[in-house]
Design a protein around this motif. Structure first.
Motif, PDB file in Angstrom:
ATOM      1  N   MET A 176      45.013  42.767  39.138  1.00 35.88           N
ATOM      2  CA  MET A 176      44.662  42.147  40.405  1.00 35.88           C
ATOM      3  C   MET A 176      45.855  42.155  41.359  1.00 35.88           C
ATOM      4  O   MET A 176      45.721  42.396  42.554  1.00 35.88           O
ATOM      5  CB  MET A 176      44.167  40.715  40.178  1.00 35.88           C
ATOM      6  CG  MET A 176      42.829  40.630  39.463  1.00 35.88           C
ATOM      7  SD  MET A 176      41.489  41.409  40.377  1.00 35.88           S
ATOM      8  CE  MET A 176      41.424  40.358  41.813  1.00 35.88           C
ATOM      9  N   GLY A 177      47.043  41.901  40.808  1.00 42.19           N
ATOM     10  CA  GLY A 177      48.241  41.947  41.630  1.00 42.19           C
ATOM     11  C   GLY A 177      48.498  43.343  42.179  1.00 42.19           C
ATOM     12  O   GLY A 177      48.871  43.509  43.348  1.00 42.19           O
ATOM     13  N   LYS A 178      48.294  44.353  41.336  1.00 44.98           N
ATOM     14  CA  LYS A 178      48.500  45.727  41.781  1.00 44.98           C
ATOM     15  C   LYS A 178      47.476  46.125  42.829  1.00 44.98           C
ATOM     16  O   LYS A 178      47.816  46.781  43.832  1.00 44.98           O
ATOM     17  CB  LYS A 178      48.417  46.680  40.580  1.00 44.98           C
ATOM     18  CG  LYS A 178      48.604  48.155  40.947  1.00 44.98           C
ATOM     19  CD  LYS A 178      49.953  48.403  41.609  1.00 44.98           C
ATOM     20  CE  LYS A 178      50.107  49.842  42.045  1.00 44.98           C
ATOM     21  NZ  LYS A 178      51.353  50.065  42.807  1.00 44.98           N
ATOM     22  N   HIS A 192      31.611  40.765  38.939  1.00 42.90           N
ATOM     23  CA  HIS A 192      30.800  39.547  38.942  1.00 42.90           C
ATOM     24  C   HIS A 192      31.674  38.319  39.148  1.00 42.90           C
ATOM     25  O   HIS A 192      31.158  37.200  39.263  1.00 42.90           O
ATOM     26  CB  HIS A 192      30.029  39.411  37.627  1.00 42.90           C
ATOM     27  CG  HIS A 192      28.942  40.424  37.469  1.00 42.90           C
ATOM     28  ND1 HIS A 192      27.767  40.383  38.186  1.00 42.90           N
ATOM     29  CD2 HIS A 192      28.850  41.529  36.682  1.00 42.90           C
ATOM     30  CE1 HIS A 192      26.995  41.406  37.846  1.00 42.90           C
ATOM     31  NE2 HIS A 192      27.640  42.112  36.941  1.00 42.90           N
ATOM     32  N   ASP A 193      32.998  38.511  39.169  1.00 41.55           N
ATOM     33  CA  ASP A 193      33.936  37.412  39.377  1.00 41.55           C
ATOM     34  C   ASP A 193      34.090  37.186  40.873  1.00 41.55           C
ATOM     35  O   ASP A 193      34.848  37.888  41.547  1.00 41.55           O
ATOM     36  CB  ASP A 193      35.279  37.756  38.724  1.00 41.55           C
ATOM     37  CG  ASP A 193      36.266  36.599  38.788  1.00 41.55           C
ATOM     38  OD1 ASP A 193      35.998  35.628  39.524  1.00 41.55           O
ATOM     39  OD2 ASP A 193      37.303  36.662  38.098  1.00 41.55           O
ATOM     40  N   LEU A 194      33.376  36.201  41.399  1.00 43.95           N
ATOM     41  CA  LEU A 194      33.393  35.971  42.837  1.00 43.95           C
ATOM     42  C   LEU A 194      34.750  35.501  43.332  1.00 43.95           C
ATOM     43  O   LEU A 194      35.113  35.734  44.488  1.00 43.95           O
ATOM     44  CB  LEU A 194      32.311  34.961  43.220  1.00 43.95           C
ATOM     45  CG  LEU A 194      30.873  35.403  42.944  1.00 43.95           C
ATOM     46  CD1 LEU A 194      29.900  34.377  43.492  1.00 43.95           C
ATOM     47  CD2 LEU A 194      30.588  36.764  43.538  1.00 43.95           C
ATOM     48  N   ALA A 195      35.534  34.846  42.461  1.00 43.42           N
ATOM     49  CA  ALA A 195      36.877  34.433  42.857  1.00 43.42           C
ATOM     50  C   ALA A 195      37.748  35.660  43.111  1.00 43.42           C
ATOM     51  O   ALA A 195      38.527  35.697  44.072  1.00 43.42           O
ATOM     52  CB  ALA A 195      37.501  33.556  41.780  1.00 43.42           C
ATOM     53  N   ALA A 196      37.607  36.673  42.257  1.00 42.41           N
ATOM     54  CA  ALA A 196      38.367  37.912  42.450  1.00 42.41           C
ATOM     55  C   ALA A 196      37.906  38.636  43.710  1.00 42.41           C
ATOM     56  O   ALA A 196      38.729  39.162  44.470  1.00 42.41           O
ATOM     57  CB  ALA A 196      38.203  38.810  41.225  1.00 42.41           C
ATOM     58  N   ILE A 197      36.605  38.658  43.947  1.00 41.60           N
ATOM     59  CA  ILE A 197      36.072  39.286  45.160  1.00 41.60           C
ATOM     60  C   ILE A 197      36.619  38.576  46.394  1.00 41.60           C
ATOM     61  O   ILE A 197      37.021  39.207  47.375  1.00 41.60           O
ATOM     62  CB  ILE A 197      34.531  39.249  45.162  1.00 41.60           C
ATOM     63  CG1 ILE A 197      33.960  40.141  44.044  1.00 41.60           C
ATOM     64  CG2 ILE A 197      33.980  39.660  46.513  1.00 41.60           C
ATOM     65  CD1 ILE A 197      34.107  41.625  44.292  1.00 41.60           C
TER      66      ILE A 197
END
Length: 409
Positions: free
Chosen positions: A190-192, A208-213
């Motif tokens: 995610m950092g990259k 499906h991870d809305l926080a990541a989106i």
């Protein structure tokens, strides 16, 4: 400035066979030639999907399983052609759709880096320039000259992501494949990807991870049943996802304002108190009234959030305690007692949702309860009803399993 990707009325059709045939001998196979052909059905995995992606955009693609997300990415990656429509691309695409995609199991990790880079359209000197960074990020230096078939799936994933992320293609496409990695690797990826986005390269990200989106993308597309329901700013798309609950019977999004008609279980009322008013700990006791309509395999979850609306705790009646809501129609009451929490001063919120187990959330209320923690006032609470969609936290420990009591009032 022209879009780096123009997705114009993309459709993808598959044929579905409706007659199962066992394994046949040669004689049986020849007999089938003279028999009536098996019945087939046209299935459109995508229908008239259109949107433009500008250079430097980070795009999230969300939707339930089977919505057409992976099919769209395979078309964008030129793995499969569309049945209709066209895609105009103005940059080289690097994609990570499945573990080991584009790798050869008999070649070493070193050889696969150069081969995969060549497949992605990179020159040898471009691959060599980033070679050390790829190896360092993937963490497979000790095994670099071993055949890829001896790598674990996690090692293959790390190497595949490193190749896709570090070779300087203009467009990076990532499917849900990162979910198979461990938590440390996911955080690293995610950092990259955040760095890649800030560098001006374009990202299409399915998760499906809305926080990541939310954290990674600025715009998003919502797919359902092969259709692009909305393409807009990420927050607006996630809001649309939450407001249009999935109708289990028809399998489509219901846009009716009266959404309570499809609730398998509906939250009626909530109350909250703090049992421990002297020590610097919070012992929450939450009373819940839930009305069920007789639907089987339903449960409820509570999500604890801090003042920044970051999820920090989860109570799940089914996941953690294997307790389902009663299948008999009626109004039920239950009390949740949470083990003492060491919370810093500040405001906290609790979301609550009922759900059909392993299928979808049903009745979701964001910020249903809120309370403040301070040294002088351990707990002040209020509650309000709203609608939204969110998930993913650490587990909160309960003092006992939830028990459901039929309320005859």
């Amino acid at each position: 400035m022209k879009p780096i990707l123009e997705i114009q009325n993309i459709g993808k059709k598959f044929k579905i066979q409706h007659e199962h045939l066992p394994y046949l001998s040669l004689r049986d196979s020849l007999k089938q030639v003279f028999k009536k052909s098996r019945s087939t059905e046209d299935f459109w995995a995508l229908q008239d999907v259109s949107f433009d992606v500008m250079p430097g955009d980070s795009i999230g693609i969300i939707g339930k399983n089977g919505a057409g997300k992976s099919t769209l990415l395979k078309i964008l990656s030129k793995i499969t052609p569309p049945t209709k429509g066209q895609i105009i691309g103005r940059g080289r695409i690097a994609s990570l759709l499945e573990v080991g995609t584009g790798f050869h199991p008999e070649l070493s990790g070193r050889e696969n880096i150069f081969m995969n880079g060549s497949i992605l359209g990179m020159k040898r000197f471009e691959i060599a320039k980033n070679f050390d960074a790829i190896v360092d990020f993937s963490g497979v230096e000790r095994f670099l000259d071993e055949p890829l078939k001896h790598y674990s799936s996690g090692m293959q994933l790390r190497l595949a992501f490193a190749v896709a992320a570090f070779l300087e293609n203009e467009i990076l496409i990532i499917d849900e494949v990162l979910a198979v990695g461990d938590a440390e690797f996911q955080k690293k990826c995610m950092g990259k990807m955040d760095d890649v986005s800030k560098s001006g390269r374009t990202i299409l990200f399915v998760s499906h991870d809305l926080a990541a989106i939310r954290s990674l993308t600025r715009k998003a597309a919502l797919l359902n049943n092969g259709n692009c329901i909305v393409f807009d700013d990420t927050e607006e798309v996630i809001k649309k996802y939450s407001e249009n609950l999935i109708n289990k019977t028809s399998g489509i999004f219901s846009t009716s304002g009266n959404i309570t008609k499809i609730h398998s279980a509906k939250i009626i009322s909530l109350n909250i108190e703090n049992r421990n008013k002297t020590k610097k700990q919070i012992e929450l006791i939450i009373g819940i009234d839930i009305e069920t309509n007789g639907q089987e395999n339903t449960s409820f979850e509570l999500i604890l959030k801090d003042s920044k609306k970051q999820r920090i705790g989860l109570v799940s009646s089914y996941q953690f305690h294997q307790k389902k809501l009663p299948s008999k129609k009626g109004l039920y009451s239950t009390t949740i007692e949470i083990e003492p929490l060491n919370l810093a001063s500040g405001e906290y919120f609790i979301d609550i949702t009922t759900s059909i187990i392993n299928q979808c959330w049903d009745h979701y209320i964001e910020d249903a309860l809120s309370f403040n923690v301070s040294y002088s006032n351990p707990l002040g609470y209020s509650w309000d009803f709203k609608q939204d969609y969110n998930y993913g936290t650490m587990a909160l420990l309960l003092k006992s399993e939830p028990k459901f009591v039929l309320n005859d009032k």
